[in-house]
Design a protein around this motif. Structure first.
Motif, short mmCIF file in Angstrom:
data_model
loop_
_atom_site.label_atom_id
_atom_site.label_comp_id
_atom_site.label_asym_id
_atom_site.label_seq_id
_atom_site.Cartn_x
_atom_site.Cartn_y
_atom_site.Cartn_z
N GLU A 1 0.64 -1.03 -0.11
CA GLU A 1 0.03 -0.03 0.02
C GLU A 1 0.85 1.26 -0.10
N GLY A 2 0.28 2.32 -0.51
CA GLY A 2 1.00 3.53 -0.35
C GLY A 2 2.17 3.52 -0.98
N TYR A 3 3.39 4.16 -0.66
CA TYR A 3 4.66 4.14 -1.07
C TYR A 3 5.36 2.62 -1.72
N ARG A 4 4.69 1.76 -0.71
CA ARG A 4 5.32 0.27 -1.23
C ARG A 4 4.79 -0.12 -2.50
N TRP A 5 3.37 0.40 -2.94
CA TRP A 5 3.01 -0.11 -4.26
C TRP A 5 3.80 0.55 -5.26
N TYR A 6 4.11 1.85 -5.06
CA TYR A 6 4.84 2.43 -6.33
C TYR A 6 6.16 1.96 -6.40
N ASP A 7 6.84 1.59 -5.21
CA ASP A 7 8.28 0.68 -5.37
C ASP A 7 7.88 -0.62 -6.00
N GLN A 8 6.92 -1.39 -5.74
CA GLN A 8 6.65 -2.74 -6.15
C GLN A 8 6.36 -2.48 -7.79
N GLN A 9 5.69 -1.53 -8.09
CA GLN A 9 5.25 -1.44 -9.64
C GLN A 9 6.30 -0.49 -10.55
N HIS A 10 7.46 -0.16 -9.73
CA HIS A 10 8.49 0.75 -10.37
C HIS A 10 7.99 1.89 -11.06
N GLU A 11 7.03 2.69 -10.37
CA GLU A 11 6.20 3.66 -10.64
C GLU A 11 7.08 4.75 -10.00
N THR A 12 7.38 6.08 -10.96
CA THR A 12 8.10 7.22 -10.32
C THR A 12 6.86 8.32 -10.09
N PRO A 13 6.57 8.65 -8.73
CA PRO A 13 5.63 9.47 -8.44
C PRO A 13 6.31 11.06 -8.60
N LEU A 14 5.31 11.94 -8.22
CA LEU A 14 5.89 13.28 -8.49
C LEU A 14 6.64 13.59 -7.39
N TYR A 15 6.14 13.30 -6.05
CA TYR A 15 6.74 13.43 -5.08
C TYR A 15 6.63 12.14 -3.96
N PRO A 16 7.87 11.55 -3.66
CA PRO A 16 7.58 10.39 -2.73
C PRO A 16 7.28 10.60 -1.31
N PHE A 17 6.73 9.64 -0.77
CA PHE A 17 6.56 9.65 0.55
C PHE A 17 7.54 10.27 1.47
N GLY A 18 7.11 11.01 2.39
CA GLY A 18 8.23 11.64 3.46
C GLY A 18 8.95 12.94 2.56
N TYR A 19 8.79 13.32 1.55
CA TYR A 19 9.30 14.53 0.71
C TYR A 19 8.92 15.93 1.28
N GLY A 20 9.84 16.70 1.38
CA GLY A 20 9.49 17.79 1.84
C GLY A 20 10.96 18.85 1.83
N LEU A 21 10.74 20.23 1.26
CA LEU A 21 11.79 21.02 1.22
C LEU A 21 12.02 21.86 2.11
N SER A 22 13.38 22.53 2.45
CA SER A 22 13.72 23.20 3.50
C SER A 22 14.47 24.66 2.99
N TYR A 23 14.50 25.71 3.90
CA TYR A 23 15.28 26.78 3.27
C TYR A 23 16.77 26.53 3.56
N THR A 24 17.27 25.28 3.87
CA THR A 24 18.61 24.87 4.01
C THR A 24 18.88 23.71 3.43
N HIS A 25 20.11 23.18 3.56
CA HIS A 25 20.53 21.90 3.08
C HIS A 25 21.07 21.00 4.08
N PHE A 26 21.03 19.74 4.29
CA PHE A 26 21.35 18.84 4.95
C PHE A 26 22.39 17.66 4.41
N ALA A 27 23.32 17.23 5.14
CA ALA A 27 24.06 16.35 4.66
C ALA A 27 24.20 15.14 5.80
N TYR A 28 24.17 13.79 5.42
CA TYR A 28 23.99 12.73 6.17
C TYR A 28 25.52 11.96 6.23
#
Length: 314
Positions: free
Chosen positions: A169-196
Motif C-alpha cells: 500500500e502507499g509508497y510500497r505499491w509505487y516501489d513494487q510497480q516501479h512507478e515514479t511519483p511526482l513526490y515520494p513519501f516523506g518528501y519536503g523541502l527546507s530553506y537550507t540543506h542537510f548532509a548525512y
C-alpha cells in the motif's frame, strides 16, 4: 427559527474582472502569492477556475508562489510555470500567521508528505480498473452496477471491495510497480540543506536495532530536518512471505543551526523486523541480512548499510 438561506452568485463577468485585477496586480508586484483550495482529488481541476487563475498570474509574474489549502494530492498543470508551491493543508484559524511565517522565512517548512503524491491518477492501485476490476469506484461495482457502501442510508445493493495488494500500500505499491511519483513519501523541502554521514547500527537490548548517524546543516540558515529510517527485504525471505522494497522503520526531527552537526540516534522496534505468520497466528522475526537506509525521504539517496537480524524471536 425561522431558518434563512442566503444564495450568492459571482457572475461570469465579475469573475473575469476579478481575474483581470489579480493579473494586473501580479504584473506590478515583485512576488505574487496565489492561495488555492480544493476538496477534490487528483482527477478533478481546482474549483472556481483556480487553475486558470494561477496560470494567468504566473504568465504575468514569473515569481509566483502557490499556497495550497488541500487535504489530498491534486493535479498541478501549472507546476512548471510557478516558482514554488507551499502545501499548508487545512491550517485552521491561525493558518494565516503560520503561512506568513513560512513565506517570510521566519519558520523553516519542516513538514513532510504523509503519503505519496502521484504524477498521474492511474498510478494508484485504486484507479486501475483494467488490472484491478475488483475495486469499486464512485458507487459502481466491478460489473458497472450501482451499489452503496455497507451501512449507507440510501439502500440498494451493497458494494463489495476486495483489496488484493496486501502489504503493498502507499509508497510500497509505487516501489513494487516501479512507478515514479511526482513526490515520494516523506518528501519536503527546507530553506537550507542537510548532509548525512557516519551510519552505524547495533542490536538493541530486548530486540530491535539502534541506528545512529550524523546530520549536518550545510546551508546558511537554521532549519529542521526529518531523518527517516527504512528497512529493505531480507536477503533470504521465508517462503510465501511478502516484503516491501523499503518499509519505514523509524524517523525523528531535529533543528540545526548553519554549520551545526548532530549525532542522531533512532530506535527500530523489534516489531519492524517481524512479519505476521497467518498459520501460527503470531509475529515472527525475519532473520538474516537485510538492507537499512537512512535518508530525507523514501526515495532520496542517503546512507545504506546491511544489518544482520538474529532469528528465533516471536
Amino acid at each position: 427559527a425561522p431558518v434563512q438561506a442566503r444564495l450568492n452568485w459571482v457572475t461570469p463577468a465579475q469573475q473575469q474582472a476579478n481575474t483581470a485585477a489579480a493579473v494586473a496586480a501580479a504584473r506590478q508586484a515583485r512576488t505574487a502569492v496565489v492561495f488555492a483550495w480544493s476538496t477534490g482529488a487528483l482527477d478533478t481541476p481546482l474549483p472556481d477556475g483556480q487553475d486558470q487563475l494561477i496560470a494567468d498570474v504566473a504568465a504575468a509574474n514569473p515569481d509566483t508562489i502557490v499556497v495550497l489549502n488541500t487535504s489530498d494530492p491534486i493535479a498541478m498543470p501549472w507546476l512548471n510555470h510557478v516558482k514554488a508551491v507551499l502545501e499548508m493543508w487545512y491550517p485552521g484559524d491561525t493558518g494565516g500567521y503560520a503561512t506568513a511565517n513560512v513565506l517570510l522565512g521566519r519558520t523553516d517548512p519542516a513538514g513532510r508528505l504523509p503519503f505519496t503524491w502521484p504524477a498521474a491518477l492511474d498510478q494508484g492501485v485504486a484507479n486501475q480498473p483494467a488490472t484491478h476490476p475488483e475495486r469499486t469506484s464512485n458507487g459502481v461495482d466491478a460489473n458497472g452496477k450501482y451499489c452503496t457502501t455497507p451501512g449507507s442510508p440510501f439502500g440498494g445493493p451493497q458494494c463489495t471491495t476486495t483489496y488484493t495488494e496486501g502489504i503493498f500500500e502507499g509508497y510500497r505499491w509505487y516501489d513494487q510497480q516501479h512507478e515514479t511519483p511526482l513526490y515520494p513519501f516523506g518528501y519536503g523541502l527546507s530553506y537550507t540543506h542537510f548532509a548525512y554521514s557516519g551510519l552505524h547500527w547495533a542490536p538493541a537490548r530486548g530486540g530491535g536495532l539502534n541506528v545512529a548517524f550524523r546530520v549536518t546543516n550545510t546551508g546558511r540558515v537554521t532549519g529542521d530536518e526529518v531523518p527517516q529510517v527504512y528497512l529493505g527485504a531480507p536477503a533470504s525471505p521465508p517462503a510465501g512471505v511478502p516484503f516491501a522494497d523499503r518499509a519505514m522503520a523509524g524517523y525523528g526531527r531535529i533543528t540545526l543551526r548553519p554549520g551545526q552537526s548532530r549525532l542522531v540516534s533512532l530506535h527500530v522496534p523489534l516489531r519492524q523486523l517481524q512479519y505476521w505468520d497467518t498459520q501460527a497466528g503470531t509475529w515472527v522475526t525475519a532473520a538474516g541480512q537485510r538492507p537499512l537506509y537512512v535518508a530525507g525521504n523514501e526515495r532520496a539517496a542517503g546512507l545504506a548499510a546491511t544489518v544482520t537480524v538474529p532469528g528465533g524471536g516471536h
